[in-house]
Enzyme design. Structure first.
Site, PDB file in Angstrom:
ATOM      1  N   ASP A 135       0.836  -1.208   0.000  1.00 39.12           N
ATOM      2  CA  ASP A 135       0.000   0.000   0.000  1.00 39.12           C
ATOM      3  C   ASP A 135       0.866   1.251   0.000  1.00 39.12           C
ATOM      4  O   ASP A 135       0.551   2.246  -0.659  1.00 39.12           O
ATOM      5  CB  ASP A 135      -0.921   0.008   1.221  1.00 39.12           C
ATOM      6  CG  ASP A 135      -1.850  -1.194   1.243  1.00 39.12           C
ATOM      7  OD1 ASP A 135      -2.108  -1.733   2.339  1.00 39.12           O
ATOM      8  OD2 ASP A 135      -2.313  -1.592   0.154  1.00 39.12           O
ATOM      9  N   HIS A 152      -5.534  -3.537   5.680  1.00 38.02           N
ATOM     10  CA  HIS A 152      -5.032  -3.873   4.351  1.00 38.02           C
ATOM     11  C   HIS A 152      -6.146  -4.416   3.467  1.00 38.02           C
ATOM     12  O   HIS A 152      -6.033  -5.501   2.890  1.00 38.02           O
ATOM     13  CB  HIS A 152      -3.883  -4.877   4.484  1.00 38.02           C
ATOM     14  CG  HIS A 152      -3.214  -5.209   3.185  1.00 38.02           C
ATOM     15  ND1 HIS A 152      -2.582  -4.272   2.400  1.00 38.02           N
ATOM     16  CD2 HIS A 152      -3.089  -6.379   2.517  1.00 38.02           C
ATOM     17  CE1 HIS A 152      -2.108  -4.849   1.305  1.00 38.02           C
ATOM     18  NE2 HIS A 152      -2.399  -6.127   1.349  1.00 38.02           N
TER      19      HIS A 152
END
Lengths: 339, 391
Positions: free
Chosen positions: B228, B255
């Site tokens: 990310d 996530h």
């Protein structure tokens, strides 16, 4: 080895690891070698633009790679209609395209399928980026490089200084196995490997490793055999799911990076590669892997080798006919392939 | 690890290899103060953490309460890494990258099939790291013996239309049994959990360790959210025309989808973006995984970029084990957010895994809304993992 020391010094001056503006194409980017190879190239600062080409799947590979936060940008091209656009302006074209071996197959068994693939990709290079360095991985390399040469000749743009069969994996394997046998660090070992890129056409020169080794004859023979059959070792370990992909990607990346360093003006770049040449050591074989000096124009010469040991000379004699046959087969195919 | 209060005026200068240049220090008075620490790690990235220290300083929360005496910089000969799921789409390129890391002496490749081939392949590369392949559950113990770091990408990937949570049923069981083995064989190893849904699989691992009576493991059970950050850095560099090497965007939360919260307001270097663009970029970062799943049209999810990010995070963990101070974001058991037991935030990695957890710091209104908005989903995912593990 003063040559490598000079190269290291020169590297500081030309900014080894620095960024550059090269465009590199990977033809066969969605495959088992193509994907990890593309990942490594995406992390290579000398590559400004990475062009991924395959018959299918490159959009996904590109979407994946494009998220990585490095200097290299990525574009994807899919299908024959997009090959020209992919190759336009490329400085280096790396070709892993084709099918891999299954247990029991020789590299030559791949000829039927891979010959046509390489021939048409070579034609594409001729049409779109005739000045590029071309590095061929697709097996059987002994034949596919001559195929490419013939196609490029027919298109009027063949430059033997810029066409390479990638044999770096043989060198990497030789370095690893010999280092293990000698209790040396594998990343510090350098074994020149000449000749061809299949079975007994692979000629590792254990007589001239750097650092020197004092291996007894029986170990030299065992290691030589192992290096020659290492590819098969992996095909069997993978039990039908493919051949070497990750180590091939790493070795091909090493070679690609050397080409780019040479293009970037770095001095002293030397890599073993399968190229057309008329060096005495090749004994008349039109194509032969040798330690090649690279610069911006491609092959600028060959690094010196000391005379082969008796054992190595013996090996050479025993494979000369086979390699000549592989070369001829490739040349005939390349001459008759419908462009 | 002892809980440490970080009151700016009392901050000790630490030894170690970190290059610390303190900001202008703390001014007395009201409002937010930012102490910016700039740290250079060995891959040439300058990573900064913004530590907000308001008057009436809040504690930098400790990650565990176990009696680990603070060891200082332990020069660990960190060297043995295992990849569980090494024959898979992420596992293979990840193993290739790990084989190339100079600090790795031994690499265990484990999977339920295919690892003999992958190991034979990789073993030919001429780096110092020795590779061994292990196949099948009977060999899991051998694979894990003596490991300092265990990376777990094992499991199935998404297909178009699936959420990460849809993977739960298969992957939860896989992760639970792998975590059990780790707890038995190498309880002090650092775990890097990649298997989705990370929001749930990290709690599963923690519950497994607790059930075995292992305390303090939460500092070593790290959900990998690095992709990310990598994605955020890439998209923001593109957006702002910046050199991608210079961009660092912290990403907190979880996530998956909206639990991924990039903090563009804390981005280095500072940029000015229109609110609309901030929203669009945030959405893109949150859906980037789905972007790849769809582009691959059924052929899988992110593998190469995931391998890249996981290798970066693994390297950071290894350097931490060797005594360097390294800063990354990671999803861990955390008391940062009162409502949540697990949360991803910027942490400092060291010899014990997570040594320090940093406060979220000053955020924009949009981001504050984002934090509040992600809590329900993250809470559910955490509970789902905890429940699964306990049964």
């Amino acid at each position: 080895m003063s040559e490598s020391r000079i190269a290291k010094l020169a590297a500081h001056l030309t900014g080894f690891g620095a960024k550059a503006g090269f465009r590199v194409a990977v033809l066969g980017a969605s495959g088992g070698i193509g994907q990890p190879l593309s990942l490594l190239l995406k992390k290579t600062n000398l590559v400004r633009e990475l062009h991924l080409y395959d018959v299918k799947g490159t959009k996904g590979v590109m979407a994946d790679l494009s998220h990585i936060n490095t200097y290299t940008t990525v574009r994807s091209f899919e299908g024959n209609a997009e090959l020209a656009e992919c190759l336009k302006g490329c400085d280096l074209v790396v070709i892993p395209a084709g099918v891999p071996r299954k247990p029991g197959m020789t590299r030559d068994d791949l000829f039927k399928i891979n010959a046509g693939i390489v021939a048409s990709l070579a034609a594409g290079v001729a049409d779109s980026c005739p000045e590029a360095f071309v590095a061929i991985i697709s097996n059987p390399v002994n034949s596919t490089v001559p195929i490419a040469a013939e196609v490029l000749k027919r298109k009027g743009c063949y430059n033997p200084a810029k066409l390479f069969g990638v044999t770096s994996l043989d060198v990497v394997r030789a370095n690893t196995f010999v280092a293990e046998a000698c209790n040396q660090k594998p990343e510090k070992m350098n074994v020149p490997v000449i000749g061809g890129h299949s079975g007994n056409t692979i000629l590792p020169l254990l007589s001239q490793t750097s650092p020197k080794n004092a291996l007894p004859m029986d170990q030299v023979k065992a290691l030589t055999n192992r290096i020659q059959n290492a590819g098969t070792e992996v095909v069997e370990a993978k039990a039908g799911t493919g051949s070497a992909t990750l180590s091939m990607a790493a070795a091909a990346h090493r070679f690609a990076e050397s080409c780019l360093r040479a293009l970037n003006g770095e001095f002293g770049v030397v890599e073993c590669a399968y190229v057309e040449n008329s060096e005495a050591i090749s004994q008349g074989l039109a194509f032969f892997a040798l330690p090649v000096r690279l610069n911006k124009t491609g092959v600028s010469g060959f690094a010196p080798l000391t005379p082969l040991s008796d054992y190595e000379a013996q090996l050479f004699n025993s494979m000369k006919g086979a390699l000549a046959g592989n070369i001829r087969k490739g040349q005939e195919f390349g001459r008759s392939f419908t462009l | 690890m002892q809980a440490r209060a970080v009151r700016p005026s009392a901050r000790r200068q630490k030894g170690g290899k970190a290059v610390c240049s303190a900001g202008s220090g703390l001014q007395a008075g009201n409002g937010q103060h930012h102490v910016l620490r700039s740290v250079q790690n060995n891959v040439g990235r300058i990573e900064r953490s913004a530590v907000s220290a308001s008057v009436g300083a809040r504690r930098v929360s400790s990650t565990s309460s176990v009696g680990y005496a603070s060891r200082g910089a332990v020069a660990c000969s960190a060297g043995k890494v295992a990849v569980l799921g090494a024959a898979g789409g992420i596992g293979q390129p990840l193993s290739m990258l790990v084989k190339m890391l100079p600090s790795v002496k031994e690499l265990s490749l484990y999977d339920i099939q295919g690892t003999k081939g992958v190991a034979a392949d990789l073993s030919h590369c001429n780096t110092a790291c020795k590779v061994t392949g292990y196949v099948g559950e009977e060999e899991l113990t051998s694979a894990l013996e003596g490991c300092d770091l265990v990376i777990i990408p094992a499991g199935v990937p998404r297909k178009p239309g699936m959420t990460r949570d849809d993977l739960f049923n298969i992957n939860a069981g896989i992760v639970k049994s792998l975590a059990t083995a780790c707890a038995e064989v190498c309880p002090n190893a650092i775990l890097n959990i990649i298997s989705n849904p990370v929001n749930s699989t990290v709690p599963i691992c923690n519950e497994v360790y607790k059930a075995k009576g292992i305390t303090g493991a939460s500092a070593r059970i790290l959900g990998v959210t690095t992709l990310d950050i990598v994605r955020s850095n890439t998209f923001l560099a593109e957006e702002c025309g910046l050199d991608v090497d210079q961009v660092d965007v912290p990403v907190i939360g979880g996530h998956a989808g909206v639990t991924i919260l990039p903090l563009l307001s804390q981005m280095r270097p500072k940029v000015q973006l229109e609110n609309k663009r901030i929203e669009e970029l945030t959405t893109r970062i949150q859906n980037a995984g789905t972007e790849v799943v769809e582009a691959k049209a059924g052929a899988g999810s992110a593998t190469l970029s995931m391998a890249y990010a996981a290798a970066r995070f693994a390297e950071s963990c290894l350097r931490g084990l060797q005594g360097d101070k390294v800063y990354e974001c990671a999803y861990i058991e955390s008391s940062l957010i009162p409502d949540l037991e697990y949360f991803a935030s910027k942490v400092q990695l060291g010899p014990n895994g997570v040594e320090e957890v940093f406060e979220v710091g000053q955020v924009s209104d949009f981001e504050q809304q984002g934090i509040e908005g992600l809590i329900p989903e993250l809470k559910k995912s955490i509970a789902k993992g905890q429940e699964f593990a306990k049964n």
